[in-house]
Design a protein around this motif. Sequence first.
Motif, PDB file in Angstrom:
ATOM      1  N   GLY A  70       0.815  -1.412  -0.209  1.00 33.14           N
ATOM      2  CA  GLY A  70       0.037   0.031  -0.082  1.00 33.14           C
ATOM      3  C   GLY A  70       0.817   1.214  -0.070  1.00 33.14           C
ATOM      4  N   GLN A  71       1.787   1.321   0.914  1.00 38.66           N
ATOM      5  CA  GLN A  71       2.608   2.448   0.839  1.00 38.66           C
ATOM      6  C   GLN A  71       3.543   2.580  -0.368  1.00 38.66           C
ATOM      7  OE1 GLN A  71       5.122   3.374   4.102  1.00 38.66           O
ATOM      8  NE2 GLN A  71       3.701   3.073   5.784  1.00 38.66           N
ATOM      9  N   LEU A  72       4.010   1.415  -1.136  1.00 40.88           N
ATOM     10  CA  LEU A  72       4.629   1.574  -2.387  1.00 40.88           C
ATOM     11  C   LEU A  72       3.772   1.934  -3.411  1.00 40.88           C
ATOM     12  CD1 LEU A  72       6.717  -1.676  -2.021  1.00 40.88           C
ATOM     13  CD2 LEU A  72       7.723   0.510  -1.991  1.00 40.88           C
ATOM     14  N   PHE A  73       2.367   1.649  -3.169  1.00 37.16           N
ATOM     15  CA  PHE A  73       1.315   2.138  -4.330  1.00 37.16           C
ATOM     16  C   PHE A  73       1.258   3.596  -4.140  1.00 37.16           C
ATOM     17  CE2 PHE A  73      -3.172   2.661  -5.892  1.00 37.16           C
ATOM     18  CZ  PHE A  73      -2.856   2.110  -7.284  1.00 37.16           C
ATOM     19  N   GLY A  74       1.135   4.190  -3.081  1.00 38.01           N
ATOM     20  CA  GLY A  74       1.066   5.682  -2.793  1.00 38.01           C
ATOM     21  C   GLY A  74       2.225   6.219  -3.283  1.00 38.01           C
ATOM     22  N   ALA A  75       3.369   5.685  -3.185  1.00 33.41           N
ATOM     23  CA  ALA A  75       4.438   6.362  -3.658  1.00 33.41           C
ATOM     24  C   ALA A  75       4.762   6.097  -5.261  1.00 33.41           C
ATOM     25  CB  ALA A  75       5.761   5.846  -2.746  1.00 33.41           C
ATOM     26  N   ALA A  79       7.246  -1.118  -9.640  1.00 35.61           N
ATOM     27  CA  ALA A  79       8.266  -2.321  -9.731  1.00 35.61           C
ATOM     28  C   ALA A  79       8.667  -2.680  -8.633  1.00 35.61           C
ATOM     29  CB  ALA A  79       9.695  -1.651 -10.875  1.00 35.61           C
ATOM     30  N   ALA A  80       8.567  -1.973  -7.542  1.00 40.16           N
ATOM     31  CA  ALA A  80       9.102  -2.455  -6.036  1.00 40.16           C
ATOM     32  C   ALA A  80       7.814  -3.343  -5.915  1.00 40.16           C
ATOM     33  CB  ALA A  80       9.105  -1.254  -5.176  1.00 40.16           C
ATOM     34  N   ILE A  81       6.667  -2.993  -5.923  1.00 40.61           N
ATOM     35  CA  ILE A  81       5.390  -3.945  -5.506  1.00 40.61           C
ATOM     36  C   ILE A  81       5.786  -5.241  -5.975  1.00 40.61           C
ATOM     37  CG2 ILE A  81       3.023  -4.164  -5.806  1.00 40.61           C
ATOM     38  CD1 ILE A  81       2.636  -0.997  -5.647  1.00 40.61           C
ATOM     39  N   GLY A  82       6.021  -5.365  -7.281  1.00 39.53           N
ATOM     40  CA  GLY A  82       6.054  -6.773  -7.776  1.00 39.53           C
ATOM     41  C   GLY A  82       7.112  -7.365  -7.126  1.00 39.53           C
ATOM     42  N   GLU A  83       8.277  -6.841  -6.834  1.00 38.48           N
ATOM     43  CA  GLU A  83       9.476  -7.492  -6.143  1.00 38.48           C
ATOM     44  C   GLU A  83       9.042  -7.884  -4.848  1.00 38.48           C
ATOM     45  OE1 GLU A  83      13.148  -9.207  -5.088  1.00 38.48           O
ATOM     46  OE2 GLU A  83      12.235  -8.376  -6.837  1.00 38.48           O
ATOM     47  N   LEU A 146      -2.637  -8.201  -1.897  1.00 41.08           N
ATOM     48  CA  LEU A 146      -2.227  -7.146  -2.765  1.00 41.08           C
ATOM     49  C   LEU A 146      -3.365  -6.261  -3.302  1.00 41.08           C
ATOM     50  CD1 LEU A 146      -0.132  -5.702  -4.908  1.00 41.08           C
ATOM     51  CD2 LEU A 146      -0.359  -7.912  -6.257  1.00 41.08           C
ATOM     52  N   ALA A 147      -4.442  -7.076  -3.825  1.00 41.52           N
ATOM     53  CA  ALA A 147      -5.472  -6.604  -4.100  1.00 41.52           C
ATOM     54  C   ALA A 147      -6.115  -5.563  -3.263  1.00 41.52           C
ATOM     55  CB  ALA A 147      -6.530  -7.579  -4.503  1.00 41.52           C
ATOM     56  N   LEU A 294      -6.259   3.031   2.412  1.00 39.07           N
ATOM     57  CA  LEU A 294      -6.242   4.294   2.233  1.00 39.07           C
ATOM     58  C   LEU A 294      -5.025   5.136   3.141  1.00 39.07           C
ATOM     59  CD1 LEU A 294      -9.801   5.153   2.102  1.00 39.07           C
ATOM     60  CD2 LEU A 294      -8.493   4.910   0.211  1.00 39.07           C
ATOM     61  N   VAL A 295      -4.718   4.693   4.285  1.00 37.86           N
ATOM     62  CA  VAL A 295      -3.749   5.207   5.226  1.00 37.86           C
ATOM     63  C   VAL A 295      -2.374   5.035   4.760  1.00 37.86           C
ATOM     64  CG1 VAL A 295      -2.888   5.327   7.579  1.00 37.86           C
ATOM     65  CG2 VAL A 295      -5.212   5.627   7.211  1.00 37.86           C
ATOM     66  N   SER A 296      -2.143   3.686   4.309  1.00 43.92           N
ATOM     67  CA  SER A 296      -1.051   3.482   3.825  1.00 43.92           C
ATOM     68  C   SER A 296      -0.619   3.913   2.551  1.00 43.92           C
ATOM     69  CB  SER A 296      -0.831   1.714   3.529  1.00 43.92           C
ATOM     70  OG  SER A 296      -1.854   1.406   2.756  1.00 43.92           O
ATOM     71  N   GLN A 297      -1.455   4.212   1.616  1.00 46.47           N
ATOM     72  CA  GLN A 297      -1.258   4.956   0.218  1.00 46.47           C
ATOM     73  C   GLN A 297      -1.185   6.350   0.623  1.00 46.47           C
ATOM     74  OE1 GLN A 297      -4.711   4.092  -2.168  1.00 46.47           O
ATOM     75  NE2 GLN A 297      -4.280   1.936  -2.314  1.00 46.47           N
ATOM     76  N   ALA A 298      -1.603   7.008   1.343  1.00 46.70           N
ATOM     77  CA  ALA A 298      -1.586   8.335   1.689  1.00 46.70           C
ATOM     78  C   ALA A 298      -0.014   8.498   2.460  1.00 46.70           C
ATOM     79  CB  ALA A 298      -2.500   8.727   2.814  1.00 46.70           C
ATOM     80  N   LEU A 299       0.454   7.579   3.323  1.00 44.85           N
ATOM     81  CA  LEU A 299       1.744   7.737   3.774  1.00 44.85           C
ATOM     82  C   LEU A 299       2.661   7.565   2.785  1.00 44.85           C
ATOM     83  CD1 LEU A 299       1.107   5.391   7.131  1.00 44.85           C
ATOM     84  CD2 LEU A 299       1.515   7.970   6.950  1.00 44.85           C
ATOM     85  N   GLY A 300       2.347   6.489   1.823  1.00 43.44           N
ATOM     86  CA  GLY A 300       3.582   6.159   0.784  1.00 43.44           C
ATOM     87  C   GLY A 300       3.659   7.470  -0.072  1.00 43.44           C
TER      88      GLY A 300
END
Length: 452
Positions: A70-75, A79-83, A146-147, A294-300
């Motif tokens: 979630g944080q990587l998606f917000g950032a 590619a890092a998500i896939g890893e 992930l979803a 939503l919080v993890s995406q905002a943090l990212g």
Amino acid sequence: MWPDVRKIVALAWPVLIGQLAIIAFGVIDTAMVGRFSATDLAALGLGSSIYISVYIGMTGILTALQPIAGQLFGARRDAAIGEEVRQAFWLAAVLSVIGFVCLYFPQPLLSIADTPPALHERTLAYLRILSLGLPASLAFRVYSSLANAVGKPRLVMFLQIGALVLKFPLNTWLIFGGMGVPALGGPGCAIASTLINWLIAIVGITVLVRVDFFRPFAVFSRFCWPVWQRQKALLKLGIPMGLSYLIEVTSYTFMALFISHFGTTTLAGHQITGNIGAVLYMTPLSIGVASSTLVSQALGAQRFEAARLLARHGIALACGIACVYAAALFVLRPYVLAAYTPDSQVVAAAMPLLAIVVFYHIFDALQISTAFVLRAYKVAVVPTVIYAIALWGIGLGGGCLLGFDIGGIAPEWLRGARGFWVANSASLGVAGVGLFLYWQRVSRRYLVGGRG
């Protein structure tokens, strides 16, 4: 506030439906196996308790992928998500081996239960079949984490509903036999679950490969070996999360074991009360998952003030709805219990417990929604300590003091099952307040320093 609430609700309702589908799995198994034989039903109950303990602990570890992704998606680090997903699949493979050994060779656990030979054999067969489906269950957990992390809970919900649709006909065929298949009883529902788990795991992996939304992550674009630093990060967050799940499960399990000393009628009232509480729990759980996303995406995305507001609004929404549920339950207690059982003695045993659940559920909503928000901040160790002290110490310890009247100081109305439910409610209140205060401290650190 309302824009945040709309975002949370949009993500929460698919999670809620999916969770209710999972509960329905257990209801279908219990109802159908109960019509086959009492021995198979007992084996299902014993086997399920062992399986759930293994499953919850291991899926809890893998859920660590959600705040990380979630944080990587917000950032916008696709590619890092896939890893991270590839590393999570490796971790799932290792956990599958450990879980398989525990489930395929459960004799040490079964010996503690001191079961008669017939029950022992049926339980052993049930667990060994489920062990074959554990790798698929853990792979699906990676997919669902992930979803949910990237805001696509509907893709999980659809598969969970599809699994539920398949469950009833497969159970009917394998439990009661037909078309050349003998009646298998309890092991038959284990075969059905294993087949369905493999099917939805394969479909989930196919979605990661074929659906356009997931292609930027390039999950299966290349092969990679486990990377210790990434595995360490997953375990650092995942092990405390898995332990917190186990603490919740075991606190309730031991409460049921202790309450069983007060007789079958009291235990039946407790089981009905616990079932109602579990159904109510699904709503704040779903809001917690949505808020965490939503919080993890905002943090990212480095939007720390927005993350704090989203967290506060998610917790407030969960507690607000819990108050509505609690008020409705208090008023409708006689009608709810009448739908569960016609036995007046069981109704009399459950009625005062449901009055306690009014407070229990509000505290439960506070603790679970705050716990998920803290996971979005990648914080799990302190919450686990809070859980252990509150649920084991105050909940179980206090329950024994009150319920069994240890020391002779408990008033009459707090003895028996009511003492355990009051102590458990108090433990959830302490956990909820402790987690909320700790979240405030963590979120302030992000505002001041830009990090935890």
